[in-house]
Design a protein around this motif. Structure first.
Motif, PDB file in Angstrom:
ATOM      1  N   ASP A 182      22.621  68.793  64.082  1.00 23.92           N
ATOM      2  CA  ASP A 182      22.989  68.480  65.687  1.00 23.92           C
ATOM      3  C   ASP A 182      24.296  67.963  65.686  1.00 23.92           C
ATOM      4  N   GLY A 183      25.239  68.835  65.196  1.00 22.53           N
ATOM      5  CA  GLY A 183      26.618  69.163  65.590  1.00 22.53           C
ATOM      6  C   GLY A 183      27.320  67.778  65.185  1.00 22.53           C
ATOM      7  N   ALA A 184      27.356  66.850  63.886  1.00 24.10           N
ATOM      8  CA  ALA A 184      27.818  65.377  63.639  1.00 24.10           C
ATOM      9  C   ALA A 184      28.506  66.554  62.206  1.00 24.10           C
ATOM     10  N   ARG A 185      30.086  66.270  62.359  1.00 25.83           N
ATOM     11  CA  ARG A 185      30.666  66.218  61.607  1.00 25.83           C
ATOM     12  C   ARG A 185      31.200  65.291  60.237  1.00 25.83           C
ATOM     13  N   VAL A 186      31.147  65.789  59.004  1.00 28.11           N
ATOM     14  CA  VAL A 186      31.379  65.547  57.898  1.00 28.11           C
ATOM     15  C   VAL A 186      32.488  65.833  57.499  1.00 28.11           C
ATOM     16  N   GLU A 187      33.531  64.906  56.328  1.00 25.14           N
ATOM     17  CA  GLU A 187      34.398  65.575  56.171  1.00 25.14           C
ATOM     18  C   GLU A 187      34.095  65.112  54.478  1.00 25.14           C
ATOM     19  N   LEU A 188      34.406  66.956  53.507  1.00 19.38           N
ATOM     20  CA  LEU A 188      33.844  66.623  51.862  1.00 19.38           C
ATOM     21  C   LEU A 188      35.242  66.713  51.659  1.00 19.38           C
ATOM     22  N   PHE A 189      35.511  65.751  50.571  1.00 21.37           N
ATOM     23  CA  PHE A 189      36.468  65.994  49.510  1.00 21.37           C
ATOM     24  C   PHE A 189      36.499  65.276  48.139  1.00 21.37           C
ATOM     25  N   ALA A 190      37.603  65.309  47.621  1.00 20.12           N
ATOM     26  CA  ALA A 190      37.053  65.555  46.935  1.00 20.12           C
ATOM     27  C   ALA A 190      37.873  64.740  45.198  1.00 20.12           C
ATOM     28  N   ASN A 191      37.567  64.030  44.646  1.00 16.50           N
ATOM     29  CA  ASN A 191      37.665  63.139  43.464  1.00 16.50           C
ATOM     30  C   ASN A 191      38.330  63.995  42.291  1.00 16.50           C
ATOM     31  N   ILE A 192      39.172  63.163  41.877  1.00 13.36           N
ATOM     32  CA  ILE A 192      40.425  63.842  40.065  1.00 13.36           C
ATOM     33  C   ILE A 192      40.944  62.894  39.705  1.00 13.36           C
ATOM     34  N   GLY A 193      41.020  63.434  38.624  1.00 15.22           N
ATOM     35  CA  GLY A 193      41.940  62.850  37.794  1.00 15.22           C
ATOM     36  C   GLY A 193      43.001  63.214  37.213  1.00 15.22           C
ATOM     37  N   ALA A 194      43.572  64.280  37.394  1.00 17.84           N
ATOM     38  CA  ALA A 194      45.019  64.254  37.162  1.00 17.84           C
ATOM     39  C   ALA A 194      44.748  65.758  38.380  1.00 17.84           C
ATOM     40  N   PRO A 195      46.648  66.272  38.413  1.00 20.27           N
ATOM     41  CA  PRO A 195      46.868  67.188  39.022  1.00 20.27           C
ATOM     42  C   PRO A 195      46.399  68.536  38.969  1.00 20.27           C
ATOM     43  N   GLY A 196      46.669  68.929  37.642  1.00 19.33           N
ATOM     44  CA  GLY A 196      45.648  69.820  37.294  1.00 19.33           C
ATOM     45  C   GLY A 196      44.271  69.878  37.619  1.00 19.33           C
ATOM     46  N   GLU A 197      43.513  69.323  38.155  1.00 17.99           N
ATOM     47  CA  GLU A 197      42.442  69.361  39.032  1.00 17.99           C
ATOM     48  C   GLU A 197      42.211  69.685  40.380  1.00 17.99           C
ATOM     49  N   VAL A 198      43.790  69.641  40.876  1.00 20.17           N
ATOM     50  CA  VAL A 198      43.634  69.924  41.695  1.00 20.17           C
ATOM     51  C   VAL A 198      42.901  71.427  42.740  1.00 20.17           C
ATOM     52  N   GLN A 199      43.675  72.483  41.527  1.00 26.04           N
ATOM     53  CA  GLN A 199      42.461  74.024  42.072  1.00 26.04           C
ATOM     54  C   GLN A 199      41.416  73.861  41.859  1.00 26.04           C
ATOM     55  N   ARG A 200      40.128  73.242  40.831  1.00 32.46           N
ATOM     56  CA  ARG A 200      39.294  73.515  41.419  1.00 32.46           C
ATOM     57  C   ARG A 200      38.932  72.537  42.141  1.00 32.46           C
ATOM     58  N   ALA A 201      39.242  71.488  43.249  1.00 38.46           N
ATOM     59  CA  ALA A 201      38.913  70.870  44.288  1.00 38.46           C
ATOM     60  C   ALA A 201      38.693  71.790  45.301  1.00 38.46           C
ATOM     61  N   LEU A 202      40.263  72.536  45.634  1.00 40.98           N
ATOM     62  CA  LEU A 202      40.271  73.837  46.357  1.00 40.98           C
ATOM     63  C   LEU A 202      38.928  74.645  46.455  1.00 40.98           C
ATOM     64  N   ALA A 203      39.180  75.021  45.479  1.00 41.28           N
ATOM     65  CA  ALA A 203      38.195  76.323  45.013  1.00 41.28           C
ATOM     66  C   ALA A 203      36.378  76.232  45.457  1.00 41.28           C
ATOM     67  N   ASN A 204      36.216  74.727  45.467  1.00 39.95           N
ATOM     68  CA  ASN A 204      35.551  74.538  45.423  1.00 39.95           C
ATOM     69  C   ASN A 204      34.847  73.509  47.183  1.00 39.95           C
ATOM     70  N   GLY A 205      35.929  73.842  47.948  1.00 37.03           N
ATOM     71  CA  GLY A 205      36.486  73.731  49.342  1.00 37.03           C
ATOM     72  C   GLY A 205      36.604  72.583  49.963  1.00 37.03           C
ATOM     73  N   ALA A 206      37.403  71.701  49.256  1.00 36.24           N
ATOM     74  CA  ALA A 206      37.616  70.198  49.499  1.00 36.24           C
ATOM     75  C   ALA A 206      38.615  70.057  50.875  1.00 36.24           C
ATOM     76  N   GLU A 207      38.740  69.201  51.528  1.00 32.66           N
ATOM     77  CA  GLU A 207      39.212  69.113  52.628  1.00 32.66           C
ATOM     78  C   GLU A 207      40.310  68.270  52.608  1.00 32.66           C
ATOM     79  N   GLY A 208      40.299  67.904  51.577  1.00 28.09           N
ATOM     80  CA  GLY A 208      41.044  66.994  50.875  1.00 28.09           C
ATOM     81  C   GLY A 208      40.599  66.293  49.702  1.00 28.09           C
TER      82      GLY A 208
END
Length: 345
Positions: free
Chosen positions: A55-81
């Motif tokens: 019904d049109g409600a937009r939900v932003e999905l972000f990632a939790n990370i514990g080190a810089p090396g996890e950024v690419q995995r976050a992006l690969a899974n579609g993290a918006e931030g």
């Protein structure tokens, strides 16, 4: 007892290891692996699509990370931030505390890797179950109610100052937000803000490039903070609900005690009521509120969270595709009714 070369089936969901599985058990696990692979492929096709309810409600999905090396995995899974960048990796398992330049490099690496997407950096959250060798601390009879999170950093101004300076400097290269953990009172927020202002004044006096003002938020993980949400939201720019500790403190259940696992109930009505209070306070002030605890990635909890009005969830990166698929099949109106029923005796 396992021997070298012996076949084993590892079930991460149930926490089981089956040594030398019989043919029927092996076939069952092989079928599960095949199903999970198909599910991953199906969800991967949703990576570029938004998490929008039916019904049109937009939900932003972000990632939790514990080190810089996890950024690419976050992006690969579609993290918006990055909804929670835990900075403890810089401080644990080392004899000396990290210097300012090391911290600047780490924070910049994440901000640059996210290419302008929001990155919420949480200041050092140790104490309790997370001691740091480089910080002298007296033994505590009840460390979970002791000097931890913001309480600890305020007691170590040089450590806090270094981290705040590093965040302000790194914020020149990305959309960095700053968040303080274990806040209980307005006085906590004001003390932390004063430390941040002092760090910015130092950098300005030293003519060091930095971002003087950045979004400032707090974690709501203590019942007192949820109950005082209307006052606290006037002091900050956003809330993030740390549900792991919020559940622990609300139900008086040590989340690390295996004997009390059955009593650790994240969907208890009392916990949901505190979440509702924080969400309502942020909504009334027109400010963002997110969940960054494990609850955010729990398929059983997501409909309730959306029903309570949450529109930003931050979770382990691997959970984002499943969460997106679930949300795209949900009705926000039905979710609100589900949340309402959760409070009905």
């Amino acid at each position: 007892e396992a021997t070298a070369g012996e076949l084993a089936a590892v079930d991460g969901e149930r926490g089981e290891v089956i040594l030398a599985p019989d043919p029927a058990t092996l076939a069952e696990y092989q079928a599960r692996v095949a199903r999970e692979r198909q599910e991953r492929e199906r969800r991967a096709a949703l990576r570029e699509l938004p998490a929008v309810t039916t019904d049109g409600a937009r939900v932003e999905l972000f990632a939790n990370i514990g080190a810089p090396g996890e950024v690419q995995r976050a992006l690969a899974n579609g993290a918006e931030g990055i909804g929670l960048f835990r900075t403890e990796f810089l401080f644990i398992e080392r004899a000396e505390l990290p210097g300012e330049e090391e911290q600047v490099a780490a924070y910049r690496a994440v901000a640059e890797g996210m290419s302008g997407r929001p990155v919420v950096i949480r200041t050092l959250d140790v104490g309790g179950d997370k001691p740091v060798p480089g910080i002298a601390a007296e033994p505590e009879l009840n460390p979970f109610l002791g000097v931890r999170g913001l309480r600890l950093t305020l007691r170590h101004p040089a450590l806090f100052r270094t981290q705040l300076r590093a965040v302000l400097r790194a914020a020149t290269v990305g959309d960095i937000w700053l968040m303080f953990p274990m806040v209980t009172t307005v006085a906590d927020v004001r003390a932390a803000r004063a430390a941040l202002d002092a760090a910015a004044a130092e950098l300005r006096a030293e003519r060091i490039a930095h971002r003087a003002a950045l979004p400032l938020g707090i974690m709501i993980e203590v019942p007192a903070a949820a109950l005082a949400a209307e006052r606290l939201i006037r002091e900050v720019d956003f809330f993030s609900l740390g549900t792991n500790d919020l559940v622990q403190y609300t139900l008086a259940v040590d989340r690390t005690n295996a004997d009390l696992a059955a009593a650790y109930s994240p969907l208890d009505p009392a916990v949901l009521r505190l979440i509702e209070l924080a969400v309502a306070a942020a909504g009334s002030a027109g400010k963002p509120v997110a969940v960054c605890g494990e609850l955010a990635g729990d398929p059983a909890a997501i409909p309730l969270l959306i029903g309570l009005g949450l529109r930003e969830l931050s979770m382990t990166a691997a959970r984002i595709p499943e969460a997106k698929e679930l949300i795209r099949g949900l009705s926000a109106r039905d979710a609100a009714e589900t949340a309402r029923r959760a409070f009905t005796p």
